[in-house]
Design an enzyme around this catalytic site. Structure first.
Site, PDB file in Angstrom:
ATOM      1  N   PRO A 174       0.792  -1.230   0.000  1.00  0.00           N
ATOM      2  CA  PRO A 174       0.000   0.000   0.000  1.00  0.00           C
ATOM      3  C   PRO A 174       0.834   1.295   0.000  1.00  0.00           C
ATOM      4  O   PRO A 174       0.821   2.066   0.956  1.00  0.00           O
ATOM      5  CB  PRO A 174      -0.834  -0.130   1.275  1.00  0.00           C
ATOM      6  CG  PRO A 174       0.050  -0.907   2.201  1.00  0.00           C
ATOM      7  CD  PRO A 174       0.796  -1.880   1.331  1.00  0.00           C
ATOM      8  N   CYS A 175       1.540   1.530  -1.101  1.00  0.00           N
ATOM      9  CA  CYS A 175       2.316   2.761  -1.192  1.00  0.00           C
ATOM     10  C   CYS A 175       1.403   3.989  -1.208  1.00  0.00           C
ATOM     11  O   CYS A 175       1.855   5.103  -0.946  1.00  0.00           O
ATOM     12  CB  CYS A 175       3.213   2.744  -2.423  1.00  0.00           C
ATOM     13  SG  CYS A 175       2.383   2.468  -3.991  1.00  0.00           S
ATOM     14  N   HIS A 176       0.104   3.769  -1.481  1.00  0.00           N
ATOM     15  CA  HIS A 176      -0.844   4.891  -1.456  1.00  0.00           C
ATOM     16  C   HIS A 176      -1.038   5.435  -0.045  1.00  0.00           C
ATOM     17  O   HIS A 176      -1.558   6.538   0.124  1.00  0.00           O
ATOM     18  CB  HIS A 176      -2.201   4.449  -2.037  1.00  0.00           C
ATOM     19  CG  HIS A 176      -2.821   3.291  -1.310  1.00  0.00           C
ATOM     20  ND1 HIS A 176      -2.556   1.984  -1.636  1.00  0.00           N
ATOM     21  CD2 HIS A 176      -3.688   3.242  -0.264  1.00  0.00           C
ATOM     22  CE1 HIS A 176      -3.230   1.178  -0.829  1.00  0.00           C
ATOM     23  NE2 HIS A 176      -3.925   1.925   0.015  1.00  0.00           N
TER      24      HIS A 176
END
Length: 283
Positions: free
Chosen positions: A246-248
């Protein structure tokens, strides 16, 4: 021919862009609905079905003030305590069931030589995506509307691999996450091509609970390179598996969401969507 889900996401994305661009004026439901060419009634219903909350509430979830509050909450040890005491079975902490297995040096060096990669295309709440897997796990997932371009990008990552268009069980288990079905999360593994530093950063990203956010500086400290925020940003930007890694959930320390490989609007949509689904779990 666009599906209804594709059309709905485009309308939601357009609404989010409008909200972000006119945030200071606090646009009304009527104004946002008019922008996406829907009646207020139909827009409210569509938005609530997609986001799980009203446009007004969603506006709060994507505000800088809310992001700052999430950053403050993430500084506590509540998450680490829950994880260490075996309480990570809730949907809020589901990501920790996803395990990383790095490719061998030979696989890494030779661009996937002798590696068989299955791939397929799927829909998600945030647009179309391509998902690919080896016998060991998911090796690639990316949001992409153009299937030809999506496949070309996959091949660039593994230029010497053998590709088969096939939806396998590994991919299916990963895609269940978009249906809010966490029951298969324990069966998901990631088979990734990256340096030791990149793997550490990607592993740290998966410790950010759903509905929470972190900063580049915080991630740098977690991988024991406190002065390497820029290198961390580069590693995050090279993330090969959208959403599962989850780089978001990494934003600027100011509360601004910042950039995203698959589009800033999509990042905003995902953060708001996750916040809406975990709001009842937040302190």
């Amino acid at each position: 021919m666009e599906t209804q889900d594709q059309l709905n996401y485009k309308r939601i994305a357009s609404a989010i862009d409008y909200i972000k661009g006119n945030f200071k004026g606090q646009p009304s439901l009527d104004e946002i609905a008019e922008h996406v060419h829907l009646s207020p009634f139909h827009f409210q219903r569509l938005f609530t079905e997609w986001a799980g909350t009203s446009p007004k509430k969603f506006l709060q979830y994507i505000s800088v003030a809310h992001a700052k509050r999430m950053l403050m909450e993430n500084r506590s040890t509540l998450f680490e305590t829950a994880y260490e005491t075996g309480l990570s079975g809730t949907s809020r902490l589901h990501d920790l069931f996803v395990n990383i297995e790095g490719m061998t040096p030979a696989e890494y060096k030779h661009g996937g030589k002798n590696l068989s990669v299955n791939y397929s295309f799927a829909e998600s709440p945030f647009g179309n995506l391509i998902v690919a897997s080896t016998a060991k796990g998911i090796c690639y997932m990316a949001f992409e509307d153009n299937e030809v371009q999506a496949l070309e990008n996959l091949i660039l990552r593994f230029p010497n691999a053998f590709f088969v268009r096939k939806l396998d069980l590994i991919q299916q288990n990963a895609l269940f996450i978009f249906q809010n079905d966490w029951t298969k999360i324990a069966e998901i593994k990631l088979h990734l091509k990256g340096t030791d530093f990149q793997l550490k950063v990607w592993e740290a990203l998966m410790k950010i609970p759903m509905g929470q956010v972190s900063t580049y500086g915080t991630i740098a400290k977690q991988v024991e390179h406190p002065n390497a925020s820029r290198a961390v940003g580069t590693a995050i930007g090279s993330n090969p598996v959208a959403f599962l890694i989850p780089c978001h959930r990494v934003i600027q320390s100011t509360g601004l969401f910042g950039g995203y490989m698959w589009g800033n609007t999509r990042k905003t949509a995902i953060i708001g969507w996750e916040s809406a689904r975990t709001s009842h779990l937040l302190p």
